[in-house]
Write a protein that holds these residues in place. Structure first.
Motif, PDB file in Angstrom:
ATOM      1  N   PRO A 213     -42.935  29.709 -17.052  1.00 14.89           N
ATOM      2  CA  PRO A 213     -42.486  29.394 -15.757  1.00 14.89           C
ATOM      3  C   PRO A 213     -43.550  27.845 -15.686  1.00 14.89           C
ATOM      4  O   PRO A 213     -44.253  27.137 -16.179  1.00 14.89           O
ATOM      5  N   PHE A 214     -43.463  27.290 -14.368  1.00 13.85           N
ATOM      6  CA  PHE A 214     -43.966  25.683 -13.929  1.00 13.85           C
ATOM      7  C   PHE A 214     -44.751  26.147 -12.214  1.00 13.85           C
ATOM      8  O   PHE A 214     -44.590  27.357 -12.132  1.00 13.85           O
ATOM      9  N   PHE A 215     -45.415  24.967 -12.901  1.00 15.87           N
ATOM     10  CA  PHE A 215     -46.385  24.943 -11.332  1.00 15.87           C
ATOM     11  C   PHE A 215     -45.958  23.622 -11.167  1.00 15.87           C
ATOM     12  O   PHE A 215     -46.872  22.844 -11.356  1.00 15.87           O
ATOM     13  N   HIS A 216     -45.692  23.443  -9.879  1.00 21.02           N
ATOM     14  CA  HIS A 216     -45.520  21.801  -9.327  1.00 21.02           C
ATOM     15  C   HIS A 216     -46.449  22.125  -7.763  1.00 21.02           C
ATOM     16  O   HIS A 216     -45.912  22.661  -6.790  1.00 21.02           O
ATOM     17  N   ARG A 217     -47.078  20.802  -7.858  1.00 24.26           N
ATOM     18  CA  ARG A 217     -48.434  20.691  -6.924  1.00 24.26           C
ATOM     19  C   ARG A 217     -48.079  19.204  -6.048  1.00 24.26           C
ATOM     20  O   ARG A 217     -47.887  18.694  -6.621  1.00 24.26           O
ATOM     21  N   ALA A 218     -46.892  20.004  -4.593  1.00 27.40           N
ATOM     22  CA  ALA A 218     -46.677  17.751  -4.081  1.00 27.40           C
ATOM     23  C   ALA A 218     -47.604  17.990  -3.071  1.00 27.40           C
ATOM     24  O   ALA A 218     -47.371  18.826  -2.187  1.00 27.40           O
ATOM     25  N   ASP A 219     -48.571  16.947  -3.092  1.00 21.16           N
ATOM     26  CA  ASP A 219     -49.301  16.522  -2.519  1.00 21.16           C
ATOM     27  C   ASP A 219     -48.474  16.261  -0.823  1.00 21.16           C
ATOM     28  O   ASP A 219     -49.479  14.489  -1.511  1.00 21.16           O
ATOM     29  N   PHE A 220     -48.398  15.621  -0.040  1.00 16.79           N
ATOM     30  CA  PHE A 220     -48.478  14.899   0.852  1.00 16.79           C
ATOM     31  C   PHE A 220     -49.659  13.594   1.721  1.00 16.79           C
ATOM     32  O   PHE A 220     -49.964  14.392   2.036  1.00 16.79           O
ATOM     33  N   TYR A 221     -49.716  12.630   2.186  1.00 19.07           N
ATOM     34  CA  TYR A 221     -50.296  11.936   2.192  1.00 19.07           C
ATOM     35  C   TYR A 221     -49.660  12.304   3.937  1.00 19.07           C
ATOM     36  O   TYR A 221     -49.246  11.329   4.407  1.00 19.07           O
ATOM     37  N   GLY A 222     -50.139  12.973   4.792  1.00 10.55           N
ATOM     38  CA  GLY A 222     -49.539  13.419   6.094  1.00 10.55           C
ATOM     39  C   GLY A 222     -49.348  14.400   6.346  1.00 10.55           C
ATOM     40  O   GLY A 222     -49.906  15.234   5.684  1.00 10.55           O
ATOM     41  N   PRO A 223     -49.634  14.891   7.583  1.00 14.11           N
ATOM     42  CA  PRO A 223     -49.690  13.834   8.874  1.00 14.11           C
ATOM     43  C   PRO A 223     -51.511  13.364   9.409  1.00 14.11           C
ATOM     44  O   PRO A 223     -51.231  13.042  10.468  1.00 14.11           O
ATOM     45  N   HIS A 224     -51.582  12.826   8.753  1.00 17.08           N
ATOM     46  CA  HIS A 224     -53.217  12.368   8.040  1.00 17.08           C
ATOM     47  C   HIS A 224     -53.548  10.879   9.119  1.00 17.08           C
ATOM     48  O   HIS A 224     -51.849  10.059   8.541  1.00 17.08           O
ATOM     49  N   HIS A 225     -53.809  10.445   9.691  1.00 20.10           N
ATOM     50  CA  HIS A 225     -53.734   9.699  10.383  1.00 20.10           C
ATOM     51  C   HIS A 225     -53.939   8.817   9.168  1.00 20.10           C
ATOM     52  O   HIS A 225     -54.658   8.426   8.168  1.00 20.10           O
ATOM     53  N   PRO A 226     -53.542   7.311   9.330  1.00 17.88           N
ATOM     54  CA  PRO A 226     -52.551   6.492  10.277  1.00 17.88           C
ATOM     55  C   PRO A 226     -51.248   6.688  10.751  1.00 17.88           C
ATOM     56  O   PRO A 226     -50.536   7.048   9.755  1.00 17.88           O
ATOM     57  N   TYR A 227     -50.832   7.612  12.070  1.00 17.90           N
ATOM     58  CA  TYR A 227     -49.183   8.429  12.055  1.00 17.90           C
ATOM     59  C   TYR A 227     -48.408   6.728  12.027  1.00 17.90           C
ATOM     60  O   TYR A 227     -48.143   6.589  12.646  1.00 17.90           O
ATOM     61  N   VAL A 228     -47.706   6.604  10.742  1.00 23.73           N
ATOM     62  CA  VAL A 228     -47.094   5.782  10.892  1.00 23.73           C
ATOM     63  C   VAL A 228     -45.819   5.774  10.394  1.00 23.73           C
ATOM     64  O   VAL A 228     -45.445   6.669   9.628  1.00 23.73           O
ATOM     65  N   VAL A 229     -44.556   5.940  11.132  1.00 25.77           N
ATOM     66  CA  VAL A 229     -43.252   6.342  11.155  1.00 25.77           C
ATOM     67  C   VAL A 229     -42.335   5.726  11.718  1.00 25.77           C
ATOM     68  O   VAL A 229     -42.407   4.544  12.694  1.00 25.77           O
ATOM     69  N   PRO A 230     -41.402   5.154  10.401  1.00 25.46           N
ATOM     70  CA  PRO A 230     -40.146   5.101  11.056  1.00 25.46           C
ATOM     71  C   PRO A 230     -39.481   5.210  11.967  1.00 25.46           C
ATOM     72  O   PRO A 230     -39.026   6.557  12.208  1.00 25.46           O
ATOM     73  N   GLU A 231     -38.072   5.053  12.327  1.00 21.95           N
ATOM     74  CA  GLU A 231     -37.433   5.632  13.317  1.00 21.95           C
ATOM     75  C   GLU A 231     -36.163   6.734  12.042  1.00 21.95           C
ATOM     76  O   GLU A 231     -36.057   6.330  11.242  1.00 21.95           O
ATOM     77  N   PRO A 232     -35.620   7.236  12.967  1.00 18.44           N
ATOM     78  CA  PRO A 232     -35.796   8.456  14.374  1.00 18.44           C
ATOM     79  C   PRO A 232     -36.922   9.165  14.511  1.00 18.44           C
ATOM     80  O   PRO A 232     -37.120   9.287  15.621  1.00 18.44           O
ATOM     81  N   TYR A 233     -38.276   9.096  13.607  1.00 10.95           N
ATOM     82  CA  TYR A 233     -38.972  10.144  13.783  1.00 10.95           C
ATOM     83  C   TYR A 233     -40.097   9.013  15.076  1.00 10.95           C
ATOM     84  O   TYR A 233     -40.747  10.100  15.491  1.00 10.95           O
ATOM     85  N   ALA A 234     -39.967   8.440  15.305  1.00 14.96           N
ATOM     86  CA  ALA A 234     -40.880   7.848  15.797  1.00 14.96           C
ATOM     87  C   ALA A 234     -40.860   7.043  17.629  1.00 14.96           C
ATOM     88  O   ALA A 234     -41.623   7.678  18.123  1.00 14.96           O
ATOM     89  N   SER A 235     -39.373   7.770  17.989  1.00 16.80           N
ATOM     90  CA  SER A 235     -38.941   7.856  19.262  1.00 16.80           C
ATOM     91  C   SER A 235     -38.711   9.214  19.147  1.00 16.80           C
ATOM     92  O   SER A 235     -37.665   9.155  20.413  1.00 16.80           O
TER      93      SER A 235
END
Length: 494
Positions: A213-235
C-alpha cells in the motif's frame, strides 16, 4: 503485518493544513465553504475534541512525526529561526514514517516540511515530490519552476487590498505581510500546485507496481498568513458581513502580561475591527481555496478506483488567532483558537459515515494510528495513542478500553526566547501553568470565549486543585523534565 500476497492494509492519504482553525469546518462555525471537508465528515468521523500538543509549526510537526510531546523530541521552537533550540531531530529517534517504510509502505510527500533545518522528508523515508517554500525549507525549486513555465514567476504578481502589521497597514516597507488579493489565476497558486503533485502521486501509485500500500502526505501552505488569494476567493466573503467573535471583547484584565504585550509584538495594536474583518475574509477565502483543492484530490481517488481502499485523514498542525482576542498569528496564549484543531477521518469499512468523536485526542496520536492501520506496533518512545479503537467503535471508548478525559499541551517560546507553559484541558475546564506569570483557569461552559481568568476565584478552589493535579499527572506520565519543579511550585501554591 498482513501477508504480502493478500495485503488488506489501507492506503493512507494524509492532508495536513497549516494553521487552520477548528471552527472553519465545524457544523456550528462561521459560514466558511468547506465541501471536501464536509464530505469527509459525512462519509467518516469528525473529531470534536482534537488538540495540538503545541501551537508552533516545527514543534507540532516534529511531534506528529515522532509521536512524542515536544519535550520528548526536543524541537521546542521553529527550526528555521536563529534561536532554534534544536535545528534537526536526533537520528536515533523513531518516526512513524520510517516504521511504515520498514513495513512495506510506499511513502510520498508534497509541500511544507518545517521539521528540520537540514533534514528533508527523504531523511525519514518519503520520496519528496516538490512544492517547498523558501522561508521554511528551501528543499527544491519545483514551484518556482512551475510558475516560470506558466509565465507568472513567483514575486511578479500584482497585489491589491494589502494588509501589513505596524503603524500603517497599507505600507509594506515594515511589518509582517498579513493578507492581499493576488492577480494570478487559481492554477498559479501553491495550493493548486500541491494538489496537482498529490494527484500525480495518486495516479503514480495506481499505475505502478503495487506490491504494498501507499502513504501519501500532502502538506498545504495555508491558511497560514499571508492570506494571499486570487479571485473568486478574495471576494468570496464580505468583510461587512463578518461579526467580531465574542473573544474580541478581550481586555486582558487578570491575564498574564505577555497577552497584552503580544499586541505590540505582533504589530496589531492599531488594528480595528474593519481591518480584522478584511483580513479574516481573506483567511476564510484561503480555507475554501485549499478545500477545493482537496476536493480535486478526493475525485482523483475515485477516478483511480482507490477510494474504497484508502483512508483519508485531514488535520492541521495548529490554529490561528485571526483576530480572536484581538491577536494575530499565535504565541504564548493557550486559547482554543490555536490549540483546538480540525481532524476528520474517512476510512471505508471502519469509520461510520457521519459519526463524531467527543473523546479528547492529540494531533500526534495520528503517529500511532498510522502504524496500527499498517499492523505495526508503536515504538516505546511514542507518547501517542492509536485512534483506531475509537474509529472502530463509533467514536466511543470501547468497553474494555480506557482513555484520559483531558488533553495536555505545552509551549516553550518562539522568536522572543523561552517562555515555559503547560496546559491541561477537560471538556469543561482549562488550566494553564505560566512559569513567568499568573496562571489561568477558564470555565469553558460558562465562558467559551475564555475571557475571564478564574485562577483566584474562591468558588473555583476545588476545580483549581483538581486541574493542577491533572497537570502534574500528565507531566509525570510523559517524563516532562519540568515535572519536579512544577510539582513543587503547585504543591506550595494556594
Amino acid at each position: 503485518m498482513a501477508d504480502d500476497d493478500a495485503d488488506t492494509r489501507p492506503n493512507v492519504l494524509f492532508v495536513l493544513t497549516d494553521q487552520e482553525r477548528y471552527d472553519c469546518s465545524a457544523p456550528d462555525g462561521p459560514p466558511v465553504e468547506t465541501p471536501a471537508t464536509d464530505r469527509l465528515s459525512s462519509e467518516g468521523m469528525r473529531f470534536e475534541r482534537a488538540f495540538t500538543p503545541i501551537s508552533i509549526c516545527s514543534s507540532a510537526r516534529a511531534s506528529l512525526l515522532t509521536g512524542q510531546f515536544p519535550h520528548g523530541h526536543g524541537m521546542l521552537n521553529n527550526c528555521h529561526e536563529p534561536d532554534a533550540i534544536r535545528v534537526n531531530l536526533p537520528d536515533d529517534l523513531p518516526t512513524f514514517s520510517e516504521e511504515l517504510v520498514a513495513a512495506g509502505y510506499d511513502l510520498t510527500y508534497t509541500g511544507k516540511w518545517h521539521a528540520g533545518r537540514d533534514q528533508t522528508p527523504a531523511d525519514f523515508g518519503f520520496s519528496y515530490l516538490g512544492g517547498s517554500d523558501k522561508h521554511h525549507d528551501d528543499i527544491d525549486e519545483a514551484f518556482r519552476e512551475y510558475r516560470k513555465e506558466r509565465g507568472v514567476p513567483v514575486g511578479e504578481a500584482d497585489l491589491e487590498e494589502v494588509i501589513y502589521t505596524g503603524d500603517d497597514p497599507r505600507d509594506g516597507s515594515e511589518g509582517t505581510f498579513v493578507a492581499a488579493k493576488t492577480s494570478v489565476d487559481i492554477e498559479d497558486t501553491r495550493a493548486y500546485f500541491l494538489a496537482e503533485r498529490t494527484i500525480d502521486a495518486i495516479e503514480g501509485h495506481a499505475d505502478g507496481d503495487r506490491d504494498g500500500p501507499f502513504f501519501h502526505r500532502a502538506d498545504f501552505y495555508g491558511p497560514h498568513h499571508p492570506y494571499v488569494v486570487p479571485e473568486p476567493y478574495a471576494s468570496m466573503y464580505d468583510p461587512d458581513e463578518i461579526d467580531p467573535p465574542p473573544s474580541y471583547a478581550e481586555t486582558y484584565d487578570g491575564k498574564p502580561q505577555v497577552h497584552a504585550n503580544y499586541l505590540a509584538y505582533r504589530g496589531v495594536t492599531g488594528f480595528d475591527w474593519d481591518l480584522w474583518a478584511e483580513a479574516i475574509a481573506k483567511y476564510w477565502g484561503f480555507v475554501t481555496l485549499i478545500d477545493h483543492q482537496l476536493e480535486r484530490i478526493l475525485e482523483t481517488l475515485e477516478e483511480q478506483g482507490l477510494a474504497a481502499e484508502t483512508a483519508v485523514i485531514h488535520a492541521s498542525d495548529h490554529g490561528d488567532f485571526a483576530g480572536s482576542h484581538r491577536q494575530f498569528n499565535k504565541g504564548p496564549l493557550m486559547y482554543d483558537d490555536t490549540y483546538h484543531i480540525p481532524l476528520h477521518v474517512r476510512w471505508p469499512g471502519v469509520a461510520d459515515g457521519g459519526s463524531t468523536c467527543e473523546t479528547p485526542v492529540h494531533l500526534h496520536d495520528l503517529a500511532a494510528t498510522f502504524l496500527e492501520m499498517a499492523d505495526v506496533p508503536a515504538p516505546d518512545s511514542f507518547d501517542s495513542r492509536s485512534l483506531v479503537p475509537l474509529l472502530e467503535n463509533g467514536g466511543d471508548v470501547p468497553d474494555d478500553g480506557d482513555w484520559r478525559d483531558s488533553t495536555f499541551a505545552q509551549y516553550h517560546g518562539d522568536e522572543f526566547g523561552l517562555y515555559s507553559q503547560r496546559m491541561v484541558r477537560t471538556n469543561r475546564y482549562k488550566y494553564v501553568y505560566n512559569g513567568p506569570d499568573i496562571d489561568e483557569l477558564y470555565d469553558l461552559e460558562a465562558d467559551p470565549a475564555e475571557l475571564h481568568n478564574l485562577i483566584d476565584h474562591p468558588e473555583y478552589d476545588e476545580v483549581r486543585r483538581d486541574m493542577r493535579d491533572r497537570l502534574v499527572e500528565w507531566m509525570h506520565e510523559t517524563d516532562d523534565p519540568n515535572r519536579a519543579w512544577v510539582t513543587e511550585v503547585l504543591e506550595n501554591a494556594s
